[in-house]
Design an enzyme around this catalytic site. Sequence first.
Site, short mmCIF file in Angstrom:
data_model
loop_
_atom_site.label_atom_id
_atom_site.label_comp_id
_atom_site.label_asym_id
_atom_site.label_seq_id
_atom_site.Cartn_x
_atom_site.Cartn_y
_atom_site.Cartn_z
N ALA A 1 -22.13 -25.97 50.57
CA ALA A 1 -21.72 -26.16 49.17
C ALA A 1 -20.22 -26.45 49.11
CB ALA A 1 -22.05 -24.92 48.35
N PHE A 2 -19.79 -26.98 47.97
CA PHE A 2 -18.38 -27.38 47.84
C PHE A 2 -17.44 -26.19 47.98
CE2 PHE A 2 -16.75 -26.04 43.64
CZ PHE A 2 -17.91 -25.60 43.02
N LYS A 3 -17.97 -24.98 47.80
CA LYS A 3 -17.13 -23.77 47.90
C LYS A 3 -16.44 -23.67 49.25
CE LYS A 3 -18.88 -22.35 44.01
NZ LYS A 3 -18.14 -22.08 42.79
N ASP A 4 -17.06 -24.25 50.30
CA ASP A 4 -16.47 -24.13 51.64
C ASP A 4 -15.09 -24.78 51.72
OD1 ASP A 4 -18.62 -22.75 52.90
OD2 ASP A 4 -19.73 -24.62 53.09
N MET B 1 -12.93 -22.00 50.35
CA MET B 1 -13.09 -20.67 50.96
C MET B 1 -12.68 -20.69 52.43
SD MET B 1 -13.92 -18.02 49.26
CE MET B 1 -15.20 -18.25 48.05
#
Length: 462
Positions: A110-113, A116
């Site tokens: 997901a784009f969160k990586d 994060m």
Amino acid sequence: MRYVSTRGQAPSLSFEEAMLTGLARDGGLYVPETVPMFDRGQIAAMAGLPYGEVAFRVMRPFIGEAFTDDEFRELIAKAYAGFAHPARAPLKQLGPNHHLMELFHGPTLAFKDFAMQLIGQLFQASLERSGERITIVGATSGDTGSAAIEAFRGLANVDVVILYPHERISEVQRRQMTTPSESNVHTLAVTGDFDDCQAALKDMFNDFAFRDEVRLAGVNSINWGRVLAQVVYYFTAATSLGAPHREVDFAVPTGNFGDIYAGDIARRMGLSIGRLVIATNRNDILHRTLQSGEHRKSGVTPTISPSMDIQVSSNFERALWDAYGRDGAAVAQLMDELKRDGGFAVSQGAIGRLRDGFASGRASEDETRETIRRIHAETGELLCPHSAVGVHVAEGNMGENPMVTLATAHPAKFPDAVEAATTIRPPLPTRMAGLYDRPERVTRVDNDLAALQSVIREKIAR
Ligand SMILES: Cc1ncc(COP(=O)(O)O)c(C=O)c1O
Ligand SMILES: N[C@@H](CCOP(=O)(O)O)C(=O)O
């Protein structure tokens, strides 16, 4: 570079302090006092550079003295080394003037990586220097939690506690959070919806005794560092499509308003972005706000794009702060009204400024499924339901400029929805084989602040 609170009552902080602090002590969100601008030459020079180099140039002006240039370059390199695509955020053509930016090639799909993995490196470097120990508590509708666990698992000086709404996320998302075996990872399934989890998290930050006792830190997009890392891919996409010599529009699947707010920051840094289009599912508070000028919560409805099942959109506070001329007292009053009365009317001036910067649209469940089916039939691309919401809304907002829709998650994170729309069940990448075989570890907790705090104390006392 100093960071100030959107509610105007907390002390200003450096980048490193704001990153480690999370929520400001007056309940507000930290924002940069000024947004640095690039000139056209600096932006043109980014076209075609490796992702890590653009990341360095875009973020460097925001981090002040926190890291030397060499340290910062090294941390960026480590953060993106585990991505499965050499371009990190590749663009694919969907139609004559419509592009998809795939943001799901990181370790948790997901784009969160993007943010994060970098925050993980920055926190580690900072904590190693200070020797401090912290407790990260995060609220998730599915993706932030798995990305945070991946970034922080196994670290000696960090506990990571994730609150997710029980039975309101996909099985892949749940397993990503409940199967890591490291003893510093604690996953809590909370009764209620994502808004309840996020409200509990903010209440924990506002309980100063608890906050100081556990040395609470946050890696939701409350944290400015999260937003900052997401600014970078607007630069790589727009420059590869001709910026600064032409404008590019973006459609962004939106829930907590962090990703699209990052696009707004890129635009204020001088990037030639035309329209930023907010794409919502049935939980459409932001679309309704832009249409009516009334920002009012309704209950959260579960959808096939569960990560966007959000009605209290945390980062909208940052956009309001800008729209109200950086008036912290006005923002504090609006946030009190939201908590007390469930909503507020946006002033004429502020709604005008928001409408100048953002367009919006929503997708029903049928429209989302039909978009997944049609785009697959026409282009071969399998969209996750969140990305399909983005594509549907983008298609209703096409203008002269090229449009980039952000593909925020890999279709294999939501195999049921994708299979229902296309009959194809997208397989997990081989590096995630075994996810269904590993034992799960999760604690059920009621949506009650004292109960949550007591479980957290228990979990971190190891
Ligand atoms: C897959 C996916 N798409 C879109 C969003 C919405 O992003 P934001 O909360 O930054 O608006 C989320 C959650 O944040 C998500 O996990
Ligand atoms: N959709 C998110 C919700 C939390 O968003 P964040 O950007 O504030 O961390 C999720 O997947 O958890």
